[in-house]
Design a protein around this motif. Sequence first.
Motif, PDB file in Angstrom:
ATOM      1  N   VAL A  16      -7.734   4.070   3.296  1.00 23.88           N
ATOM      2  CA  VAL A  16      -8.378   4.505   2.057  1.00 23.88           C
ATOM      3  C   VAL A  16      -9.683   3.741   1.902  1.00 23.88           C
ATOM      4  N   ILE A  17     -10.772   4.472   1.707  1.00 23.97           N
ATOM      5  CA  ILE A  17     -12.100   3.868   1.578  1.00 23.97           C
ATOM      6  C   ILE A  17     -12.584   4.091   0.151  1.00 23.97           C
ATOM      7  N   PHE A  18     -13.182   3.085  -0.450  1.00 27.83           N
ATOM      8  CA  PHE A  18     -13.597   3.203  -1.847  1.00 27.83           C
ATOM      9  C   PHE A  18     -14.810   2.337  -2.111  1.00 27.83           C
ATOM     10  N   LYS A  19     -15.399   2.555  -3.274  1.00 30.41           N
ATOM     11  CA  LYS A  19     -16.498   1.703  -3.746  1.00 30.41           C
ATOM     12  C   LYS A  19     -15.958   0.802  -4.850  1.00 30.41           C
ATOM     13  N   LEU A  20     -15.797   1.369  -6.057  1.00 31.95           N
ATOM     14  CA  LEU A  20     -15.275   0.574  -7.168  1.00 31.95           C
ATOM     15  C   LEU A  20     -13.997   1.147  -7.761  1.00 31.95           C
ATOM     16  N   ALA A  21     -13.677   2.395  -7.442  1.00 32.85           N
ATOM     17  CA  ALA A  21     -12.575   3.077  -8.114  1.00 32.85           C
ATOM     18  C   ALA A  21     -11.228   2.403  -7.900  1.00 32.85           C
ATOM     19  N   PHE A  22     -11.097   1.614  -6.856  1.00 33.23           N
ATOM     20  CA  PHE A  22      -9.816   0.985  -6.528  1.00 33.23           C
ATOM     21  C   PHE A  22      -9.565  -0.265  -7.368  1.00 33.23           C
ATOM     22  N   LYS A  23     -10.578  -0.694  -8.133  1.00 32.79           N
ATOM     23  CA  LYS A  23     -10.483  -1.977  -8.823  1.00 32.79           C
ATOM     24  C   LYS A  23      -9.383  -1.984  -9.877  1.00 32.79           C
ATOM     25  N   GLU A  24      -9.333  -0.950 -10.719  1.00 34.91           N
ATOM     26  CA  GLU A  24      -8.381  -0.938 -11.817  1.00 34.91           C
ATOM     27  C   GLU A  24      -7.705   0.430 -11.905  1.00 34.91           C
ATOM     28  N   GLY A  25      -6.425   0.423 -12.197  1.00 32.81           N
ATOM     29  CA  GLY A  25      -5.728   1.667 -12.459  1.00 32.81           C
ATOM     30  C   GLY A  25      -5.375   2.478 -11.233  1.00 32.81           C
ATOM     31  N   PHE A  26      -5.514   1.940 -10.038  1.00 32.10           N
ATOM     32  CA  PHE A  26      -5.201   2.675  -8.809  1.00 32.10           C
ATOM     33  C   PHE A  26      -4.286   1.804  -7.971  1.00 32.10           C
ATOM     34  N   ASP A  27      -3.036   1.682  -8.388  1.00 38.34           N
ATOM     35  CA  ASP A  27      -2.089   0.803  -7.712  1.00 38.34           C
ATOM     36  C   ASP A  27      -1.529   1.495  -6.475  1.00 38.34           C
ATOM     37  N   MET A  28      -1.580   0.810  -5.341  1.00 38.93           N
ATOM     38  CA  MET A  28      -1.073   1.355  -4.090  1.00 38.93           C
ATOM     39  C   MET A  28      -0.305   0.248  -3.390  1.00 38.93           C
ATOM     40  N   PRO A  29       0.952  -0.002  -3.787  1.00 39.03           N
ATOM     41  CA  PRO A  29       1.709  -1.135  -3.242  1.00 39.03           C
ATOM     42  C   PRO A  29       1.856  -1.120  -1.729  1.00 39.03           C
ATOM     43  N   ARG A  30       1.799   0.056  -1.097  1.00 41.10           N
ATOM     44  CA  ARG A  30       1.936   0.097   0.362  1.00 41.10           C
ATOM     45  C   ARG A  30       0.707  -0.476   1.061  1.00 41.10           C
ATOM     46  N   ALA A  31      -0.409  -0.632   0.353  1.00 40.46           N
ATOM     47  CA  ALA A  31      -1.611  -1.228   0.937  1.00 40.46           C
ATOM     48  C   ALA A  31      -1.351  -2.696   1.244  1.00 40.46           C
ATOM     49  N   CYS A  32      -1.719  -3.119   2.432  1.00 42.36           N
ATOM     50  CA  CYS A  32      -1.435  -4.502   2.826  1.00 42.36           C
ATOM     51  C   CYS A  32      -2.620  -5.162   3.525  1.00 42.36           C
ATOM     52  N   TYR A  33      -3.704  -4.408   3.750  1.00 46.23           N
ATOM     53  CA  TYR A  33      -4.854  -4.948   4.481  1.00 46.23           C
ATOM     54  C   TYR A  33      -6.122  -4.541   3.739  1.00 46.23           C
ATOM     55  N   LEU A  34      -6.932  -5.520   3.341  1.00 48.49           N
ATOM     56  CA  LEU A  34      -8.204  -5.262   2.658  1.00 48.49           C
ATOM     57  C   LEU A  34      -9.354  -5.696   3.553  1.00 48.49           C
ATOM     58  N   LEU A  35     -10.225  -4.754   3.841  1.00 50.36           N
ATOM     59  CA  LEU A  35     -11.468  -5.050   4.553  1.00 50.36           C
ATOM     60  C   LEU A  35     -12.612  -4.829   3.568  1.00 50.36           C
ATOM     61  N   GLN A  36     -13.295  -5.889   3.228  1.00 46.92           N
ATOM     62  CA  GLN A  36     -14.379  -5.787   2.254  1.00 46.92           C
ATOM     63  C   GLN A  36     -15.728  -5.864   2.967  1.00 46.92           C
TER      64      GLN A  36
END
Length: 669
Positions: free
Chosen positions: A328-348
């Motif tokens: 999943v690729i995002f800009k800012l929308a993932f910051k609040e209100g978009f919980d995805m517990p299966r996510a385990c790796y963040l590349l910033q």
Amino acid sequence: MIERIKFIQETKIDELLTLIKDEGEKEYTVKAPTGSGKTYMQGYLINKLLEKYPNSKIIYQTLSKAGLPIQAFNSITDKFKNNFKNINAILLSTNHSNEERISISENYNTYFLPKQLNIKGGNLENPLKDFLIYKTKNCQKFLIIDECHEKATNIMKYENEFDYVFNFSATPKKEQTKPGRFVELEEEVCEKYNLIKTKVIDDKEVDILKTDGTLDTNKLKNRIQKSISKFVSIQNDYKGTNINPAMVIQISNDFKGLDELKIILEELNKKDLLWYFEATIKDKNFENEINYRNGFASNDRVSLLTGIEAKEKAREYIKQNFSTIPVVIFKLAFKEGFDMPRACYLLQIRSTQSETLNEQVIGRIRRNPCLVDFDDFSKEQQQKIMKAYIDGVVQQDTKEIEFVKRNHSLEIETTKLKNKVPMKIKNISKIVLKDVGIENIFELKQKWDKLDGQIKLSLKNISKEEWIKYCLSVENINKEYFEEDYKNNIISDGKKEIQNETFYRIDKYQTDISSWIWNHSSNQTSKRYSFESDAEKEVAHDLARLKLSLWGKNFYNGSKISFEYFLNQKGNILISNQHPDFLIEKNGKKYLVEVKSYRKSNEISLDNDDYKTKVESIKKMYKESSRVTKNQVYVMIIAENNGGWASYCYENGKEDTFYNDDRFNFLTE
């Protein structure tokens, strides 16, 4: 496991309620990591308050721009309804266009208030005022603020109507965490009981820019390839868990983000990894340039895979443990209100200096993906799925704050803008347009997006050839179309007194000040103060050497000494407030010293050209303000590119300029 977690959460709220009883303060804060169950804690708090005060009214306000009040309302009234039987709640909303038709019913005890409804001039402004001040006059009232690190301007107008205010955040402001008014659900406790994943810092920030500031394609490709390899190995750790892990990638929030996106998608497509991009309206203009072989960047494309068309349903599918989209690729929308517990790796990829933003984003990949069934997994599986891999986020030390009290009063006359709209040149056809230059459609679109929205509307029927000319002429159009009208627009906003108490954040820019209007609240003997830049620190040091009897830093927090001006940002004219850096009184005259530096802008949202435009606008504003206020002199001190100084001194609407060693002549006359 669930019962153990509830016990931990409830214990913290019970601790909070004990503070209320013992301390007698009005405002309290709960700090808890993202993913640790703040919604359950809030519901438990509401239920306990109603148990003790059955006749009370509770307002739940979130300061996030996302749909968190709806999520909280649904969780507390549906998911946890058997736990919180005292709660009779309503989600405040309106589809009415006429405010007089709206009224807030007294038949409930808990009211969930979305941020967008609590605005000045909004449909609920008067009904909310009527409800809090008149309808519930004889009730005890409590305010719960979620995401309290944001500003709470509108709801806090009614602060006196509430018996207690409760703040919740993973990243509260330091001033909200005073001893005796603050409880914390510690990160270590949440990790120990598997409420959130343990952070694994895989790589710190990796530079992907060339020396000239442009994107280094090869560096970014190497970094993406390395991250993909790591994520693929992590996918193997999830085998046998019925959880499809996800990698989330945060790209830049400006035009660089689309350059980054193209390179990222090329590498993902090579590995046949499905991806979803949280596209904005602007991003969709570039759909023809994106290879969608393995991906989905808009709702219609998600429907090709899932049959899901609505955005919220598409998001809901992507969040689920069974979702087959691993990236999943995002800009800012993932910051609040978009919980995805299966996510385990963040590349910033996106570079940010915001500690709050970093923590909010990291928190999105730390939630336990299987709270209910966690005990069914083997110990080995539990250990593997409870790790959050973080790649690229600089872990900054939390900045401490220092409280200060004034020992002298200082009053300054301020100004504001009478007309909030700058003067405009309405006949855009008279502006000379360029007809030669870049032909790349992407670069032209970047320039087009810098035009003000009103200008774009006036050009909606132009031909392709005309569009290219307007894109090439953006700088001239923005410069000539808008003219900042300060001469007839600056009026007095009255005299404002410097605040009794404030605070500053302890930073690396420190110097000793032995005598000015401030003293430290906690340590009366300390004379060391922090500033916001090297340039400001240097000016403070020089002012201290002049041995002025009445001067001080205009610390931003709580200061009313500010001046309105027009901020031209990417061609859009905004209204902003400028707080002068230093306040001085000498021989009956008031001096304001503003420090700006071209060495390096601390304005993260402004590029170098925009920053210089901002400085010029502030100078124009101060020039006219000096005429309106009569007895005040405004000084702009600028550190130039060559390291020298120029002081622009304004008095009675006239400008004088001094350089380098002469910059403080106005104070030594």
